[in-house]
Design a protein around this motif. Structure first.
Motif, PDB file in Angstrom:
ATOM      1  N   ARG A 296     -11.647  13.691  23.751  1.00 36.51           N
ATOM      2  CA  ARG A 296     -11.575  13.686  25.209  1.00 36.51           C
ATOM      3  C   ARG A 296     -12.701  14.517  25.814  1.00 36.51           C
ATOM      4  O   ARG A 296     -13.408  14.072  26.740  1.00 36.51           O
ATOM      5  CB  ARG A 296     -10.211  14.237  25.647  1.00 36.51           C
ATOM      6  CG  ARG A 296      -9.995  14.287  27.156  1.00 36.51           C
ATOM      7  CD  ARG A 296      -8.637  14.891  27.474  1.00 36.51           C
ATOM      8  NE  ARG A 296      -8.639  16.331  27.256  1.00 36.51           N
ATOM      9  CZ  ARG A 296      -8.458  17.246  28.202  1.00 36.51           C
ATOM     10  NH1 ARG A 296      -8.253  16.855  29.461  1.00 36.51           N
ATOM     11  NH2 ARG A 296      -8.452  18.529  27.925  1.00 36.51           N
ATOM     12  N   MET A 300     -15.789  13.022  28.111  1.00 36.29           N
ATOM     13  CA  MET A 300     -16.030  13.514  29.471  1.00 36.29           C
ATOM     14  C   MET A 300     -17.441  14.076  29.609  1.00 36.29           C
ATOM     15  O   MET A 300     -18.122  13.858  30.621  1.00 36.29           O
ATOM     16  CB  MET A 300     -14.986  14.567  29.841  1.00 36.29           C
ATOM     17  CG  MET A 300     -13.590  14.006  30.037  1.00 36.29           C
ATOM     18  SD  MET A 300     -12.433  15.174  30.814  1.00 36.29           S
ATOM     19  CE  MET A 300     -12.350  16.465  29.565  1.00 36.29           C
ATOM     20  N   ASP A 304     -20.165  12.563  32.176  1.00 39.34           N
ATOM     21  CA  ASP A 304     -20.790  13.437  33.168  1.00 39.34           C
ATOM     22  C   ASP A 304     -22.309  13.253  33.161  1.00 39.34           C
ATOM     23  O   ASP A 304     -22.943  13.170  34.225  1.00 39.34           O
ATOM     24  CB  ASP A 304     -20.447  14.906  32.885  1.00 39.34           C
ATOM     25  CG  ASP A 304     -18.998  15.245  33.213  1.00 39.34           C
ATOM     26  OD1 ASP A 304     -18.370  14.484  33.973  1.00 39.34           O
ATOM     27  OD2 ASP A 304     -18.509  16.262  32.686  1.00 39.34           O
ATOM     28  N   TYR A 310     -14.710  10.297  37.386  1.00 41.66           N
ATOM     29  CA  TYR A 310     -13.407   9.981  36.810  1.00 41.66           C
ATOM     30  C   TYR A 310     -12.432  11.106  37.143  1.00 41.66           C
ATOM     31  O   TYR A 310     -12.847  12.234  37.461  1.00 41.66           O
ATOM     32  CB  TYR A 310     -13.501   9.820  35.282  1.00 41.66           C
ATOM     33  CG  TYR A 310     -14.091  11.042  34.598  1.00 41.66           C
ATOM     34  CD1 TYR A 310     -13.283  12.091  34.171  1.00 41.66           C
ATOM     35  CD2 TYR A 310     -15.472  11.167  34.419  1.00 41.66           C
ATOM     36  CE1 TYR A 310     -13.820  13.221  33.585  1.00 41.66           C
ATOM     37  CE2 TYR A 310     -16.021  12.294  33.839  1.00 41.66           C
ATOM     38  CZ  TYR A 310     -15.201  13.317  33.423  1.00 41.66           C
ATOM     39  OH  TYR A 310     -15.735  14.441  32.849  1.00 41.66           O
ATOM     40  N   ILE A 312      -9.957  13.738  35.674  1.00 43.49           N
ATOM     41  CA  ILE A 312      -9.792  14.348  34.357  1.00 43.49           C
ATOM     42  C   ILE A 312      -8.439  13.960  33.771  1.00 43.49           C
ATOM     43  O   ILE A 312      -7.389  14.210  34.376  1.00 43.49           O
ATOM     44  CB  ILE A 312      -9.901  15.879  34.429  1.00 43.49           C
ATOM     45  CG1 ILE A 312     -11.318  16.272  34.856  1.00 43.49           C
ATOM     46  CG2 ILE A 312      -9.561  16.518  33.082  1.00 43.49           C
ATOM     47  CD1 ILE A 312     -11.511  17.760  35.065  1.00 43.49           C
ATOM     48  N   VAL A 319      -9.541   7.426  29.492  1.00 47.58           N
ATOM     49  CA  VAL A 319     -10.216   7.930  30.678  1.00 47.58           C
ATOM     50  C   VAL A 319     -10.597   6.702  31.492  1.00 47.58           C
ATOM     51  O   VAL A 319     -10.849   5.628  30.941  1.00 47.58           O
ATOM     52  CB  VAL A 319     -11.439   8.805  30.313  1.00 47.58           C
ATOM     53  CG1 VAL A 319     -12.504   8.002  29.590  1.00 47.58           C
ATOM     54  CG2 VAL A 319     -12.013   9.482  31.544  1.00 47.58           C
TER      55      VAL A 319
END
Length: 382
Positions: A296, A300, A304, A310, A312, A319
């Motif tokens: 995860r 992320m 980014d 998105y 979190i 996601v």
């Protein structure tokens, strides 16, 4: 003869998730990040229990509600883990996966003309079951509220036809969950309007940074809540098809009638495997949870860098990033990603109209697969 079949089926299609998965399976060299299927193996001690059950000739029907030993184990588990009190004898039913638990519950409580509220975007498996029960589904737009169904949104959406709310959390597809305070506010609305609540908590063991709270902990609505759970995600046992539902005795007695005529009972061998998982596999999900949390964080970080926004995710293994679509739909963009980038994500419009503009990325894949898929996605976007 097709005109003679159940009219409700005419508007029901194969899940958009599966449609897209099946479609991309025909392409060569595509990295698929589509399916919510844990890539980790079922624990050996659970598989051994299934084998032993065969050797012990546990191949007969069980009680319609499931093995009493399993129901007792579930009762102990939810008491210790979630502070829930359900009697093994008459408030727990072992089902053929969580999906069957949802189906038989809906067929018990719904009648023609009833309405069920769903937080949109949402897993597409609920609406067809609602329609088959003769009712209709109404999606509540949660996009401006962090993909959370709030008490305020519920109040605005409830009509005289509303019979039930389905609350899946942690959420598929967004990974978003709800706090105890948020659930308390929702519980007050449920109580006020005398509605049923189906709480689909199949991802309850996979939360990050906070513990899962079940809405059934609030005694004021215990008589109105049906909790759905199982061992598919927590112990990587999807193929064993064992779920369970928790409901007040008066309601469970009616659900059991539907269950009995539907399947008689869940598979005996799988029930013994689930008994082992719940009784002796309390830490099995800890390793899985740690692995998913690492993935995860990696996903992320990569999103980014790509500039994709998105919410979190604090649970499950999904996601739900927002994508620049131009004049395309999410489905059309997803096809373009497959054909031009060699990576497959589930188009957001598979999760209702409120998912358009988003894509679901599953990180229930190995780190190597995630690295390869996200590299292709980044190359496409830049």
């Amino acid at each position: 003869m097709e005109h003679l079949i159940n009219k409700n089926l005419s508007t029901i299609q194969i899940s958009g998730i599966r449609q897209f998965f099946n479609m991309v399976s025909h392409y060569d060299d595509v990295v698929s990040l589509t399916i919510g299927q844990p890539d980790m193996l079922t624990p050996d001690h659970v598989k051994d229990a299934a084998i032993q059950a065969l050797h012990d000739n546990h191949t007969n029907y069980t009680h319609n509600a499931g093995l009493l030993q399993l129901r007792e184990a579930i009762s102990r588990h939810v008491a210790q883990r979630y502070n829930l009190s359900y009697h093994a004898e008459d408030e727990i039913i072992v089902t053929v996966g969580a999906s069957q638990a949802i189906d038989i519950t809906l067929r018990t409580i719904l009648e023609k003309g009833d309405e069920v509220l769903l937080p949109g975007p949402v897993y597409p498996g609920y609406e067809p079951l609602i329609k088959l029960a003769g009712a209709s589904a109404k999606h509540v737009d949660t996009r401006q509220h962090g993909f959370k169904l709030t008490a305020e949104l519920l109040e605005q959406a409830i009509t005289p036809k509303t019979k039930c709310i389905i609350l899946p959390y942690p959420s598929n597809p967004t990974g978003v969950s709800l706090s105890k305070e948020e659930l308390k506010e929702i519980a007050a609305v449920i109580k006020k309007h005398n509605l049923f609540m189906i709480a689909d908590e199949i991802y309850s063991e996979l939360t990050y940074g906070k513990e899962h709270t079940s809405i059934a902990v609030f005694p004021t609505i215990r008589d109105q809540v049906i909790v759905i759970n199982g061992v598919s995600k927590s112990h990587s046992m999807t193929g064993f098809r064992i779920g369970y539902l928790l409901a007040p005795a008066w309601l469970a007695a009616h659900i059991l009638k539907v269950h009995q005529y539907n399947v008689s009972c869940a598979t005996s061998i799988s029930q013994y495997a689930a008994l082992e998982a719940i009784d002796n596999g309390k830490t099995d999900s800890v390793y899985m949870k740690k692995e998913y949390d690492q993935r995860r964080s990696y996903v992320m970080e990569r999103l980014d860098k790509m500039g994709l926004s998105y919410q979190i995710p604090d649970g499950a293994f999904y996601v739900f990033p927002k994508f620049p679509l131009g004049d395309m739909s999410s489905f059309e963009k997803a096809v373009q990603l497959v054909e031009e980038a060699g990576v497959a994500l589930v188009p957001g419009d598979a999760f209702s109209q409120y998912g358009n503009g988003y894509m679901r990325l599953s990180y229930a894949y190995s780190m190597e697969t995630l690295q390869k898929g996200l590299a292709r996605l980044e190359q496409f976007l830049v």
